[in-house]
Design a protein around this motif. Structure first.
Motif, PDB file in Angstrom:
ATOM      1  N   THR A  23      -0.978  -2.200  10.374  1.00 11.40           N
ATOM      2  CA  THR A  23      -0.332  -1.175   9.726  1.00 11.40           C
ATOM      3  C   THR A  23      -0.624  -0.991   8.340  1.00 11.40           C
ATOM      4  N   ARG A  39      -3.013   2.227   3.130  1.00 12.03           N
ATOM      5  CA  ARG A  39      -4.348   2.031   2.387  1.00 12.03           C
ATOM      6  C   ARG A  39      -4.950   3.469   2.337  1.00 12.03           C
ATOM      7  N   SER A  82       0.272  -0.487  -2.131  1.00 16.60           N
ATOM      8  CA  SER A  82       1.457  -1.270  -2.242  1.00 16.60           C
ATOM      9  C   SER A  82       2.418  -0.303  -3.010  1.00 16.60           C
ATOM     10  N   SER A 103       3.514   2.564  -0.781  1.00 14.70           N
ATOM     11  CA  SER A 103       4.262   2.137   0.178  1.00 14.70           C
ATOM     12  C   SER A 103       5.799   2.131  -0.047  1.00 14.70           C
ATOM     13  N   ARG A 123       7.039   6.343   4.028  1.00 15.50           N
ATOM     14  CA  ARG A 123       7.412   5.264   5.082  1.00 15.50           C
ATOM     15  C   ARG A 123       7.945   6.193   6.237  1.00 15.50           C
ATOM     16  N   ARG A 130       4.542  -5.532   6.962  1.00 14.80           N
ATOM     17  CA  ARG A 130       5.903  -6.083   6.010  1.00 14.80           C
ATOM     18  C   ARG A 130       7.136  -5.759   6.798  1.00 14.80           C
ATOM     19  N   ASP A 131       7.087  -4.829   7.594  1.00 11.13           N
ATOM     20  CA  ASP A 131       8.723  -4.375   8.349  1.00 11.13           C
ATOM     21  C   ASP A 131       8.541  -4.162   9.460  1.00 11.13           C
ATOM     22  N   ARG A 185       1.934  -7.426  -6.165  1.00  3.80           N
ATOM     23  CA  ARG A 185       1.904  -6.985  -4.894  1.00  3.80           C
ATOM     24  C   ARG A 185       3.360  -7.745  -4.265  1.00  3.80           C
ATOM     25  N   ASP A 228       6.372  -5.447  -3.036  1.00 11.17           N
ATOM     26  CA  ASP A 228       6.677  -5.228  -1.489  1.00 11.17           C
ATOM     27  C   ASP A 228       7.926  -5.814  -1.234  1.00 11.17           C
ATOM     28  N   ARG A 286      11.114  -3.299  -3.052  1.00  7.65           N
ATOM     29  CA  ARG A 286      11.304  -1.852  -2.980  1.00  7.65           C
ATOM     30  C   ARG A 286      12.582  -1.659  -2.393  1.00  7.65           C
TER      31      ARG A 286
HETATM   32  O1   DC Z   1      -1.410  -5.560   4.612  1.00  4.99           O
HETATM   33  P1   DC Z   1      -2.268  -4.649   3.599  1.00  4.99           P
HETATM   34  O2   DC Z   1      -2.521  -5.686   2.193  1.00  4.99           O
HETATM   35  O3   DC Z   1      -3.314  -4.070   4.229  1.00  4.99           O
HETATM   36  O4   DC Z   1      -1.246  -3.871   3.273  1.00  4.99           O
HETATM   37  C1   DC Z   1      -1.287  -2.950   1.916  1.00  4.99           C
HETATM   38  C2   DC Z   1       0.180  -2.575   1.343  1.00  4.99           C
HETATM   39  O5   DC Z   1       0.715  -1.724   2.257  1.00  4.99           O
HETATM   40  C3   DC Z   1       0.861  -3.724   0.941  1.00  4.99           C
HETATM   41  O6   DC Z   1       0.702  -4.030  -0.442  1.00  4.99           O
HETATM   42  C4   DC Z   1       2.353  -3.304   1.361  1.00  4.99           C
HETATM   43  C5   DC Z   1       2.080  -2.104   2.155  1.00  4.99           C
HETATM   44  N1   DC Z   1       2.464  -2.173   3.455  1.00  4.99           N
HETATM   45  C6   DC Z   1       3.817  -1.899   3.996  1.00  4.99           C
HETATM   46  O7   DC Z   1       4.766  -1.576   2.806  1.00  4.99           O
HETATM   47  N2   DC Z   1       4.431  -2.076   5.117  1.00  4.99           N
HETATM   48  C7   DC Z   1       3.369  -2.536   6.228  1.00  4.99           C
HETATM   49  N3   DC Z   1       3.844  -2.320   7.195  1.00  4.99           N
HETATM   50  C8   DC Z   1       2.241  -2.732   5.954  1.00  4.99           C
HETATM   51  C9   DC Z   1       1.680  -2.628   4.728  1.00  4.99           C
END
Ligand code: DC
Length: 224
Positions: A32, A37, A97, A100, A106, A127-128, A177, A181, A184
């Motif tokens: 995700t 990105r 980051s 997001s 989102r 992340r979520d 980051r 992350d 937020r």
């Molecule tokens: O996993 P990644 O490094 O490719 O993710 C890039 C950014 O996207 C990360 O710093 C936070 C955001 N992200 C998010 O907020 N929620 C997710 N489910 C996946 C990534």
């Protein structure tokens, strides 16, 4: 459908581990982070500030984002163009980051993620995922490792891809980051109450994969 959620901070090894497990179990691997990105990539290429909610929201009005699964794995199609290989730079990591953290971003990506999980056996990382996207996932893993170890892994990856960057700069990026992350307002990085934490600081790739496979097999009876 079986849904496995893997969350955790940047560089904990989520994507490599999830990809390997998906292959072994015949599930699709959903990355995700690539969605955030892709949106950061578009904003940066169009001179739009990734923290500017008004202009990013306007940008989304004319954005078409598709996610497809091929023999090459997940591909991200942004406005008709496959940009999957252009979104792995340090600049896009930081942009993702930041972008997001915007609540509308989102929300814009929410249904797309839920829909994939509804239709496929999948292992989804982010992340979520365990807290917000798939609160009913059969298995939730929270993958962590120390900041130094995660920065070191990310540094090696970036150097292998020819980026000129110092380890110190990567450590700073990882810390920033992590902070962004997990602080937020909307869907911050947080271990779901029912997630199982796996610390990979002292585990190599094979050990991490085996640890997670044991967890999966215990929970879903080892079906393959
Ligand atoms: O996993 P990644 O490094 O490719 O993710 C890039 C950014 O996207 C990360 O710093 C936070 C955001 N992200 C998010 O907020 N929620 C997710 N489910 C996946 C990534």
């Amino acid at each position: 459908m079986i849904n496995i959620a893997i969350d955790g901070p940047a560089g904990a090894g989520k994507s490599t581990v999830a990809r390997a497990i998906a292959k072994d179990y015949g599930y699709i691997y959903v990355d995700t982070g690539a969605l955030y990105r892709a949106l950061a990539y578009k904003a940066i290429n169009n001179g739009i500030d990734v923290k500017d909610e008004i202009n990013v929201t306007r940008m989304l009005g004319s954005t078409k984002l598709d996610i497809t699964y091929t023999e090459k794995g997940q591909r991200i199609i942004l406005d008709g163009e496959d940009i999957s290989d252009s979104i792995r730079t340090a600049q896009i990591s930081m942009g993702a980051s930041d972008i997001s953290a915007l609540p509308f971003v989102r929300e814009w990506l929410l249904d797309m993620q839920k829909d994939i999980a509804r239709k496929n056996d999948c292992i989804m990382d982010g992340r979520d995922i365990g807290t917000t996207i798939l609160p009913d996932a059969e298995i939730k893993i929270f993958l962590t490792a120390s900041v130094e170890e995660r920065a070191n892994r990310r540094y090696k990856e970036l150097v292998a891809k020819g980026e000129s960057i110092t380890l110190e700069a990567v450590i700073e990026d990882v810390k920033t980051r992590d902070y962004n992350d997990s602080h937020r307002a909307v869907s911050p990085l947080k271990k779901a109450d029912d997630a199982i934490e796996v610390d990979t600081t002292n585990l190599d790739f094979g050990q991490t994969v085996n640890t997670i496979k044991e967890i999966i097999d215990t929970h879903i009876g080892g079906e393959k």
